[in-house]
Structures are given as structure tokens and as C-alpha cells.
Write a protein that holds these residues in place. Sequence first.
Motif, PDB file in Angstrom:
ATOM      1  N   ALA A 125       0.835  -1.199   0.000  1.00  0.00           N
ATOM      2  CA  ALA A 125       0.000   0.000   0.000  1.00  0.00           C
ATOM      3  C   ALA A 125       0.871   1.251   0.000  1.00  0.00           C
ATOM      4  N   ASN A 126       1.690   1.348  -1.041  1.00  0.00           N
ATOM      5  CA  ASN A 126       2.584   2.482  -1.192  1.00  0.00           C
ATOM      6  C   ASN A 126       3.184   2.413  -2.598  1.00  0.00           C
ATOM      7  N   GLU A 127       3.645   3.550  -3.085  1.00  0.00           N
ATOM      8  CA  GLU A 127       4.373   3.568  -4.348  1.00  0.00           C
ATOM      9  C   GLU A 127       5.845   3.311  -4.067  1.00  0.00           C
ATOM     10  N   VAL A 128       6.498   2.522  -4.915  1.00  0.00           N
ATOM     11  CA  VAL A 128       7.914   2.202  -4.741  1.00  0.00           C
ATOM     12  C   VAL A 128       8.709   2.910  -5.827  1.00  0.00           C
ATOM     13  N   PHE A 149       2.214 -10.061  -6.442  1.00  0.00           N
ATOM     14  CA  PHE A 149       2.590  -8.799  -5.814  1.00  0.00           C
ATOM     15  C   PHE A 149       1.824  -7.672  -6.492  1.00  0.00           C
ATOM     16  N   ILE A 150       1.293  -6.754  -5.685  1.00  0.00           N
ATOM     17  CA  ILE A 150       0.566  -5.588  -6.190  1.00  0.00           C
ATOM     18  C   ILE A 150       1.057  -4.365  -5.415  1.00  0.00           C
ATOM     19  N   ALA A 151       1.292  -3.257  -6.117  1.00  0.00           N
ATOM     20  CA  ALA A 151       1.728  -2.027  -5.459  1.00  0.00           C
ATOM     21  C   ALA A 151       0.899  -0.850  -5.955  1.00  0.00           C
ATOM     22  N   ALA A 171      13.869  -6.928 -15.754  1.00  0.00           N
ATOM     23  CA  ALA A 171      12.699  -7.654 -15.244  1.00  0.00           C
ATOM     24  C   ALA A 171      11.986  -8.402 -16.360  1.00  0.00           C
ATOM     25  N   ARG A 172      11.686  -9.673 -16.105  1.00  0.00           N
ATOM     26  CA  ARG A 172      10.976 -10.486 -17.091  1.00  0.00           C
ATOM     27  C   ARG A 172       9.474 -10.518 -16.833  1.00  0.00           C
ATOM     28  N   ARG A 173       9.067 -10.289 -15.590  1.00  0.00           N
ATOM     29  CA  ARG A 173       7.642 -10.235 -15.264  1.00  0.00           C
ATOM     30  C   ARG A 173       7.225  -8.795 -15.041  1.00  0.00           C
ATOM     31  N   GLN A 174       6.025  -8.463 -15.481  1.00  0.00           N
ATOM     32  CA  GLN A 174       5.477  -7.150 -15.181  1.00  0.00           C
ATOM     33  C   GLN A 174       5.102  -7.076 -13.694  1.00  0.00           C
ATOM     34  N   VAL A 175       5.205  -5.879 -13.149  1.00  0.00           N
ATOM     35  CA  VAL A 175       4.777  -5.632 -11.771  1.00  0.00           C
ATOM     36  C   VAL A 175       3.345  -5.124 -11.812  1.00  0.00           C
ATOM     37  N   ASP A 176       2.455  -5.798 -11.085  1.00  0.00           N
ATOM     38  CA  ASP A 176       1.052  -5.380 -11.020  1.00  0.00           C
ATOM     39  C   ASP A 176       0.916  -4.139 -10.144  1.00  0.00           C
ATOM     40  N   VAL A 177       0.154  -3.159 -10.641  1.00  0.00           N
ATOM     41  CA  VAL A 177      -0.050  -1.918  -9.885  1.00  0.00           C
ATOM     42  C   VAL A 177      -1.514  -1.525  -9.897  1.00  0.00           C
ATOM     43  N   VAL A 178      -1.898  -0.772  -8.870  1.00  0.00           N
ATOM     44  CA  VAL A 178      -3.229  -0.170  -8.784  1.00  0.00           C
ATOM     45  C   VAL A 178      -3.042   1.333  -8.617  1.00  0.00           C
TER      46      VAL A 178
END
Length: 429
Positions: A125-128, A149-151, A171-178
Motif C-alpha cells: 500500500a505504497n508507491e515504490v 505482488f501488487i503495489a 525484469a521479465r515479469r510485469q509488476v502489477d499496480v493499482v
Amino acid sequence: MATDHRDQAVAALARERVDHRFKGLPPNAEGLTVGELAAERRSLFTGGFTTPVLALSAEALEHNLVAMERYSAAHGLAFAPHGKTSLAPQLFERQLAHGAWGITAAVPTQVRIYRAFGIQRIFLANEVVDAAALHWLAAELDADPDFRFIAYVDSVRGVELMDAALREAGARRQVDVVVELGGGEGARTGVRTEAECAAVADAVAATGTLRLVGVAGYEGEVPKPDGERVRAWLRRLTALAADFDAAGRFEDLDEVVVSAGGSAWFDAVADVFAELPTLSRPVLKLLRSGAYVSHDDGHYRHITPFNRVPEEGELHPAFRLWAQVVSRPEPGQAFLNAGKRDAAYDLDMPEPQLIRSARDATTRPATGLTVTALSDQHAWVSVAADTDLEVGDWVALGLSHPCTSFDKWQLIPVAESDGTVTDYIRTFF
């Protein structure tokens, strides 16, 4: 395999040796493993524990875990309790066993702790925007295809920094974000307007490293919150999800994530999330309340939604800090040997609840005692004229604000109602 790793990592905590690092524990337990000490089932009062000592109620912990499991299930909510409250993997394990979807984190350091203990679903629950943390995250995601993982994202600039760091990491996998919708002007983090939310979502779509999976926010940051304002903001959040869906932003997903929910307004979250219109994809309605696991005798006692919906459950305070009277220098004044290093004080002073006599071990209500201030290692206590209180007596203090109670103790005894200590909770602050 992931569950096996998690079980093994938590079980390994019982093999840690008891020593001077862990305040309040019996000096004559030095060298025992935590598991060996727990097996002895010592009394908190006669088993050699030194004061001050913080204990968690075994009965209250179990009650609270069950209460939120039932509440979430009854309202069709997935549950990712905020782990920053306790930073205790043993409690994470119990929360997962009681139906939690995953565990919420606040910063990348906490994500690393969770992963060390095998947590497979983490909501940050934060932006990285820390490149070193994003490099580590990319490697962690690439190494474990089952790690979810979701950020948050809350700015175009933040998206640019995340994208750059993830590309640099290969990075080979996308990072899920909201996209995080802010609570309003003057609130903490989060995008302030729906137009800006769309701009952030566009920025995500332009990267190859990030994937937009939903919207989220924290209703506790709504300025001057009340039921009407909080529900109005939550309806903005669900409307944002519907608008994004109508714009085709989620067409490649299996599910859409819509998340909110602290410990003060989860009833409003349940009500408004129930109104969410049908989207093109199934919706993971993710609640993130964390303080429930221990509850408290102050702030959360007053603001828990169960005060408004008592028919749906209740929470029990699990913390009790036992301190000893070390000085009665003048009438009306006493000092306990617990202070700011031991007790939460950022929201309310500790609340004297019980007195355990040093003479005969009888227990009575702490009527007439009030904590007026804390020094580093002392509690200042006013004593009513008709209150019997002697040097050596033990005083049980109820605490307010779990987040600043857990973080003062590395190993916390779990005691049954008769004082028998059955377990020890390890924290990682």
C-alpha cells in the motif's frame, strides 16, 4: 511447496535461543530455545518473568482472528490484513489460516520480511520509487512465478521511475499496480482527481514493465472523516474502477482489484463495495484492516466499526503490559517501571486496569489509578486517596494503538487467562 517453506520458516523461530535481547523474559531461561521455554508453560506471574513485560491474550487473539474471518466472508470481501501492525510472521500464519488472501505491507523492507517467511501474496500500500528495492523485487518475481505482488502508483513521475528501474534490472515479469485515489485535498498520498488518475493509468499502459490491475486507496485519510464523507470517497473509488473498466483498461486481466479498508471504516467499505456494478471481469474486493488482530484499550476501542454494527461481531483487546510499582515518594503519586520504551503513548496514555498484590497475589481492579505521563522508563501514576497501592505491586496496563505497541517488543509472551504462557510471538521491526 510455498506453504511448506512458510511453515518451515515460522517453525524455525521456535529454535531461536532466549537471551538478553528479549526483555521481560525469565533470566533463568537463558539458553533455552523459544520452543523449549513455551513447552514449560510458565506462569507470567511466578515463572521468573521480569517487569515490565508485555503479554498477549491467547483467547483474545483467537477471538479476533475468527471475528474478522467471519466478517469478511459474510460481506464477500477478500482480506489482506496490514502486516505493519505486528510484523510478526507467526500472526501472519494464523491470519492466513483464518482465510486471509495475503498480507499488506507498507514499505519494501516489510516485503522482504514477508518473503523470507514464504508469503505468496503481498499488497504494498505504497508507491515504490527506490531503484534498489525494485531491482530486488524484479529478481524475486522472476524467481517465483507463483508470487503475486501488487503495489500502488500515484504519479506519472513515480511510474517513470519504476519503469526505468525495472528495465535496468532486466525484469521479465510485469509488476502489477493499482492507481491510488487520494482521500482529498490535504490527505496523505494518492492521486487527487479522476483526470489525473487517468493520466497515471495511461503512463502505466505506456510501459512494458507495469500492468494496471485495479484501483485502491485508504479511506482513513479522508479529511474530517465521517460516515457520509467516507462513503462518498469510496463511491468515487468504485466509480473510478467502473470508468477504467469501461475504457478497456482491464481487458487483459483475469480479475480486477478494488481495495480499501483500514480499521476504522471497514463497515463503510463493505457497504459501498457491495454496490459496485458488474464489471467485465470478476472483482477482487480487498480489505486491508490490520489493527484488529490485537485490537486495543484506547483508540481502536472507540473507533471500531463494530461499535456501529454490534450485531456483526466485536473485537477484544489482547495487549496487557504488566509493570511494577517501584516508588511511592509522596501521597497521591506512584511510579511504575514501564515507560516510553515499553508502551504506546502516541494516541493515549496507558490505562491501569488491574493491581496484583505483591503480598498475597490477589488481583483487584485498578480503581483510582491514572497514568498522567511517561518518561523513558517510568510511568507517572496519580493515586486516589482511598486506593491501596504498595511498592512491589504489579499493575496491568491496557494500551492504545497496536502499531506502536508491537514495535517495542521483539518477543512477546502469549498468555492464557490464568497467566499460563503458551507461546512467544517474534516481531521484526
